[in-house]
Design a protein around this motif. Structure first.
Motif, PDB file in Angstrom:
ATOM      1  N   LEU A   9      40.303  44.999  48.596  1.00  0.00           N
ATOM      2  CA  LEU A   9      40.781  43.685  48.135  1.00  0.00           C
ATOM      3  C   LEU A   9      40.076  43.279  46.845  1.00  0.00           C
ATOM      4  CD1 LEU A   9      40.917  41.698  51.504  1.00  0.00           C
ATOM      5  CD2 LEU A   9      42.865  42.411  50.114  1.00  0.00           C
ATOM      6  N   CYS A  10      38.766  43.459  46.814  1.00  0.00           N
ATOM      7  CA  CYS A  10      37.992  43.081  45.630  1.00  0.00           C
ATOM      8  C   CYS A  10      38.369  43.936  44.429  1.00  0.00           C
ATOM      9  CB  CYS A  10      36.496  43.178  45.916  1.00  0.00           C
ATOM     10  SG  CYS A  10      35.933  41.926  47.078  1.00  0.00           S
ATOM     11  N   LEU A  13      41.701  42.723  43.161  1.00  0.00           N
ATOM     12  CA  LEU A  13      41.573  41.460  42.431  1.00  0.00           C
ATOM     13  C   LEU A  13      40.934  41.696  41.069  1.00  0.00           C
ATOM     14  CD1 LEU A  13      41.799  38.388  42.228  1.00  0.00           C
ATOM     15  CD2 LEU A  13      39.592  38.236  43.416  1.00  0.00           C
ATOM     16  N   CYS A  27      43.438  31.641  46.759  1.00  0.00           N
ATOM     17  CA  CYS A  27      43.581  32.506  47.930  1.00  0.00           C
ATOM     18  C   CYS A  27      44.131  31.663  49.070  1.00  0.00           C
ATOM     19  CB  CYS A  27      42.229  33.115  48.290  1.00  0.00           C
ATOM     20  SG  CYS A  27      42.319  34.286  49.652  1.00  0.00           S
ATOM     21  N   ARG A  45      33.229  37.591  48.927  1.00  0.00           N
ATOM     22  CA  ARG A  45      33.250  38.691  47.954  1.00  0.00           C
ATOM     23  C   ARG A  45      34.359  38.517  46.927  1.00  0.00           C
ATOM     24  NH1 ARG A  45      30.278  43.455  49.671  1.00  0.00           N
ATOM     25  NH2 ARG A  45      29.207  42.971  51.618  1.00  0.00           N
ATOM     26  N   LEU A  46      35.514  38.016  47.367  1.00  0.00           N
ATOM     27  CA  LEU A  46      36.588  37.734  46.416  1.00  0.00           C
ATOM     28  C   LEU A  46      36.170  36.627  45.446  1.00  0.00           C
ATOM     29  CD1 LEU A  46      39.646  37.932  48.828  1.00  0.00           C
ATOM     30  CD2 LEU A  46      39.151  39.501  46.922  1.00  0.00           C
ATOM     31  N   THR A  49      33.945  38.188  42.884  1.00  0.00           N
ATOM     32  CA  THR A  49      34.748  38.985  41.952  1.00  0.00           C
ATOM     33  C   THR A  49      35.429  38.093  40.932  1.00  0.00           C
ATOM     34  OG1 THR A  49      35.115  40.660  43.662  1.00  0.00           O
ATOM     35  CG2 THR A  49      36.638  40.659  41.801  1.00  0.00           C
TER      36      THR A  49
END
Length: 122
Positions: A9-10, A13, A27, A45-46, A49
């Motif tokens: 996912l990271c 992104l 999100c 974590r997102l 990022t």
């Protein structure tokens, strides 16, 4: 959501933000049915990022359970907008919970006589 899903996912992104010029990432977590720490980890974590790319990170649609988890791990003020303090009360509210105690008789010191139930006639 599984912990193994987070790096992908990271990376996705990060790739989407690379040179895109976007300044905000939203999100939407409204579809999360049973939030757990893996979801909170993914959001954190997102967020990192997005911030490393110079973007704001917003969480939309967080239900009460997810908001409580976010608060419990100390991330309530990190999201934009911050998770409000009143959202940190676990679902059900304080009036529906009971406080526990290890004392054999709440409110009495151990040096006093033991608690005994009153008989109906007294």
């Amino acid at each position: 959501m599984e912990p193994d899903d987070v790096p992908g996912l990271c990376a996705g992104l990060g790739a989407a933000l690379d040179g895109a010029g976007d300044r905000e990432v939203v999100c939407d977590v409204g579809g999360v049915v049973r939030p757990g720490l893996a979801v909170v980890d993914a959001l954190a974590r997102l967020m990192l990022t997005a911030r490393r790319a110079g973007c704001r990170f917003r969480v939309r649609g967080a239900g009460p359970e997810l908001r409580v988890l976010i608060g419990l791990v100390g991330l309530a003020g990190r999201f934009d907008p911050p998770v409000p303090p009143d959202a940190l009360t676990p679902p059900g509210g304080p009036e529906e919970r009971t406080a526990g105690t290890s004392a054999s008789c709440p409110g009495r010191s151990p040096s006093r006589r033991p608690c005994r139930p009153r008989s109906p006639g007294r």
